[in-house]
Design a protein around this motif. Structure first.
Motif: not given
Length: 197
Positions: A175-179, A192-197
């Motif tokens: 999952t991801t969260s952010g605006g 998104i790739c950086r924060v979910t890797s």
């Protein structure tokens, strides 16, 4: 616990994205006002106009309310849009489950459903074929709250006219969260790739 006091206001051609003190992300449409006042035990906001919410989940004991002069929206953690227009309230649910109380009546909406509520009639819930069409006012802005990468990819594709491949079911369930507002397709994918890797 309660939210910190805050007031967000937009002008006739202005939009605004903000994060509330509980982590909830709000994207405010033009000519809209959102007021947040500390209320113990509940996250309570007052909306005049239109806004998209990505409500941070904090469990059953800390509900999130959006009050308008036409009805009250009650959620625990979900993504939805609320719009007050003339005599009606429109609620569109992207993810999760939302309760809508208007004029003594209460209805429940789920992902992909919409309700139009008027003071003189009961709110009706309808299935929406394409929720994205109802959110065109947001342009390329996106709000994710505990959203699966698979679902986020489909929304990014829809907004940017691109094709995204999420390889593997396990990755798709992360999952991801952010605006995101005023970001290019490449910037969003990179973040998104950086924060979910």
């Amino acid at each position: 616990p309660s939210l910190q006091m805050q007031e967000l206001v937009t002008g006739p051609s202005e939009t605004r994205m903000a994060q509330l003190s509980d982590g909830t992300i709000v994207y405010l449409a033009p000519n809209s006002t959102l007021r947040v006042k500390p209320t113990p035990g509940v996250r309570e906001t007052w909306l005049d106009g239109r806004a998209f919410f990505g409500v941070a989940k904090h469990g059953q004991d800390w509900p999130f309310l959006v009050r308008t002069d036409r009805g009250v929206v009650h959620v625990l953690g979900t993504r939805f849009e609320v719009a007050t227009e003339e005599e009606r309230l429109r609620l569109v649910v992207v993810d999760g489950t939302v309760d809508l109380a208007t004029g003594g009546e209460k209805v429940q909406l789920h992902s992909g459903e919409m309700s139009l509520a008027r003071p003189d009639s009961q709110a009706v819930v309808v299935q929406v074929e394409n929720v994205e069409e109802l959110l065109e006012w947001m342009g390329a802005s996106l709000v994710f709250e505990n959203t699966s990468l698979e679902k986020a990819a489909r929304e990014i594709e829809s907004r940017y006219g691109a094709t995204i491949e999420v390889r593997g079911e396990e990755l798709g369930r992360r999952t991801t969260s952010g605006g995101f507002t005023d970001r290019s397709f490449d910037e969003i994918i990179s973040i998104i790739c950086r924060v979910t890797s």
